[in-house]
Design an enzyme around this catalytic site. Structure first.
Site, PDB file in Angstrom:
ATOM      1  CE  LYS A  66     -13.895   2.901  42.023  1.00 17.75           C
ATOM      2  NZ  LYS A  66     -14.032   3.650  40.765  1.00 17.75           N
ATOM      3  CG  ASP A  94      -7.739  -2.563  44.046  1.00 12.74           C
ATOM      4  OD1 ASP A  94      -8.222  -1.547  44.597  1.00 12.74           O
ATOM      5  OD2 ASP A  94      -7.869  -2.788  42.830  1.00 12.74           O
ATOM      6  CG  PHE A  96     -13.043  -4.122  38.031  1.00  9.92           C
ATOM      7  CD1 PHE A  96     -13.173  -4.155  36.651  1.00  9.92           C
ATOM      8  CD2 PHE A  96     -13.011  -2.891  38.667  1.00  9.92           C
ATOM      9  CE1 PHE A  96     -13.272  -2.984  35.913  1.00  9.92           C
ATOM     10  CE2 PHE A  96     -13.111  -1.711  37.935  1.00  9.92           C
ATOM     11  CZ  PHE A  96     -13.246  -1.761  36.552  1.00  9.92           C
TER      12      PHE A  96
END
Length: 413
Positions: free
Chosen positions: A261, A232, A145
C-alpha cells in the site's frame, strides 16, 4: 442536470455495465486529488478520510513522490528481474535498513506479499527447521484480512470472501485474535508449525487493537517454538499508526514484515517481504518471481517513500494528530457512537446499530464532503492521509457529529 452531473452519471453507468461488480463504491467520481482532498467531476471537493486503505499515507500528488515517478518515466520503467536496474539496489538496501533487516523480496500488491511470505515460511520450515515435506502449518487469527486470493481466503472466516470459492488450501490453523493462551495451545498441538501470521492491528475487521501484552507474548511464543513471526503491516505500517511499524508501538520485532500500500506512495503498486538473510536466503533462482516485482519505476517511488519515512517526520505527525483525532472522536461516544478504537491516524468507530448502518453513515458523510468507508455492518473507518491538517480533522469530526445528530433527531433542521 449539469454537465458535471451528466459526466458522473455516465462514468458510473460504464462501470456498472462493463466492470465486474466486486466493489460497491460510493456514488462519487473522483477526477483529481491534492494532499488530503479529492475533487469529483462536478468540481466538488471532499476530504479523503480513507486514503485508499492507507495506500495514500502521504497524500494525493505529493511532490517528492510525483517527481520521483516523473523522472523515472523518462528513463526506464520495466526491465523484469532478468536484468539489474540502477533503481532496485538503492531501494532494497534502504528499505531493509528502515526495517532493521538484511533482505527484501520486492513484489507488487499486498496479496502477493502475503502469498510470498507463505511460500518463504514453508520453504524455511522444510529447509531450516526440518519439517517433513507437505506438513508445514501456519497459524493465523480469527477476523484476519490478508487479501482475497484463493490461498488467503482459505484461512479467512469472512463468509463474503469465502463462500462459493472452494476448494480451499490446507495448512492453516486459526485461533482467536488477541488471545495468547489460545496461540500457545495451538503451537503445542501443531509441532509442524512454521509461522504465525498476524496483523499487529486488524484493519478490515474494524481497526482492532489487541491487548498491549499480546504481540510481545506472540514474539516470545514464536521464539520458544522456533517458528517465524510474520507481521502483516500492509495497512498498519509505514507511518499510519504513529510509528514506522505498528509492532514498534509495543517494542516487538517480527521475523518477517509484509509491506505494501503506502510503499508505492499512491502512485504505483509496490509490496515487499522484508526479513533477515537466514529467512529470505532460503529462496533460490526460479523458485519465486514476478515480472513487475521490483521494476525501476516502482523502485524509484518506493525509494522516495523510504527516504521520507527515514526522517521520522511523518510518524511523529501521525502520532500527534492521531491523539487529537482520538480525543475528538471519543466525545461522540454515547451520542451515536458505541466505541472508538485505533492508533495514530487510524480509527475504527462503531456506530450504534440501532441508529444506522456504517454504509448509511458513510453516504451521509459523503453528502457533507467527507469520504470514509464502512466495514462489518455498523463500523466505519477513518484513515486520512498523514499530511492532513488538524483543522481538517476537526471539520471531519464535526460533520460526523452532525450526521449522528440528524439520525438521532430526524426532524432536526
Amino acid at each position: 442536470m449539469t454537465a458535471g452531473q451528466a459526466l458522473a452519471a455516465e462514468a458510473i453507468r460504464q462501470v456498472d455495465e462493463h466492470a465486474a461488480h466486486n466493489y460497491h463504491p460510493l456514488p462519487i467520481v473522483v477526477a483529481t486529488g491534492d494532499g488530503a482532498w479529492v475533487t469529483d467531476v462536478t468540481g466538488r471537493r471532499y476530504l479523503d478520510c480513507l486514503a485508499a486503505y492507507s495506500a495514500v499515507n502521504f497524500g494525493h500528488g505529493h511532490p517528492l513522490l510525483v517527481d520521483a515517478a516523473k523522472a523515472q518515466l523518462d528513463r526506464v520503467t520495466l526491465t523484469s528481474r532478468a536484468f539489474h536496474s540502477d533503481r532496485l539496489g538503492p531501494f532494497v538496501e534502504e528499505l531493509a535498513a528502515l526495517a532493521g533487516k538484511d533482505m527484501v523480496l520486492p513484489m507488487n500488491t499486498g496479496a502477493e506479499a502475503v502469498e510470498s511470505g507463505i511460500k518463504v515460511a514453508r520453504a524455511w520450515g522444510y529447509r531450516v527447521k526440518g519439517v517433513a515435506e507437505g506438513r508445514a502449518t501456519i497459524i493465523v487469527a480469527d477476523g484476519n484480512f490478508h487479501g482475497r486470493t484463493t490461498t488467503i481466503i482459505s484461512f479467512s472466516d469472512d463468509a463474503t470472501a469465502r463462500d462459493g470459492f472452494g476448494p480451499f488450501t490446507p495448512g492453516f490453523v486459526r485461533v482467536p485474535y488477541g488471545d495468547a493462551d489460545a496461540l500457545a495451545a495451538a503451537l503445542a498441538a501443531n509441532p509442524d508449525t512454521v509461522a504465525v501470521l498476524l496483523e499487529p492491528i486488524q484493519g478490515e475487521a474494524g481497526i482492532i487493537v489487541p491487548p498491549a501484552e499480546y504481540l510481545p507474548r506472540v514474539r516470545e511464543l514464536c521464539t520458544e517454538h522456533e517458528v517465524l513471526f510474520i507481521a502483516d503491516e500492509i495497512q498498519s505500517g509505514l507511518g499510519r499508526t504513529g510509528a514506522t511499524f505498528a509492532c514498534d508501538l509495543v517494542g516487538v520485532v517480527p521475523d518477517v514484515y509484509l509491506l505494501g500500500k503506502a510503499l508505492g506512495g499512491g502512485i504505483v503498486p509496490v509490496s515487499a517481504v522484508v526479513a533477515n538473510r537466514d529467512v529470505l536466503g532460503v529462496l533460490h533462482p526460479g523458485e519465486h518471481g514476478s515480472t513487475f516485482g521490483g521494476n525501476p519505476l516502482a523502485a524509484a517511488v518506493g525509494l522516495a517513500v523510504v527516504r521520507m519515512l527515514a526522517t521520522g517526520e511523518y510518524q511523529e505527525r501521525a502520532a500527534r494528530l492521531g491523539e487529537h483525532l482520538r480525543i475528538r472522536l471519543e466525545e461522540l461516544v454515547g451520542r451515536g457512537v458505541v466505541t472508538v478504537r485505533g492508533a495514530g491516524l487510524w480509527a475504527g468507530i462503531d456506530i450504534d446499530p440501532g441508529l444506522a448502518s456504517g454504509r448509511a453513515v458513510c453516504e451521509l458523510l459523503m453528502e457533507r464532503g467527507v469520504l470514509a468507508k464502512d466495514t462489518h455492518g455498523s463500523t466505519i473507518r477513518l484513515a486520512p492521509p498523514i499530511v492532513v491538517e488538524q483543522s481538517e480533522l476537526d471539520w471531519a469530526v464535526d460533520q460526523l457529529a452532525e450526521v449522528l445528530a440528524s439520525l438521532r433527531e430526524p426532524a432536526r433542521v
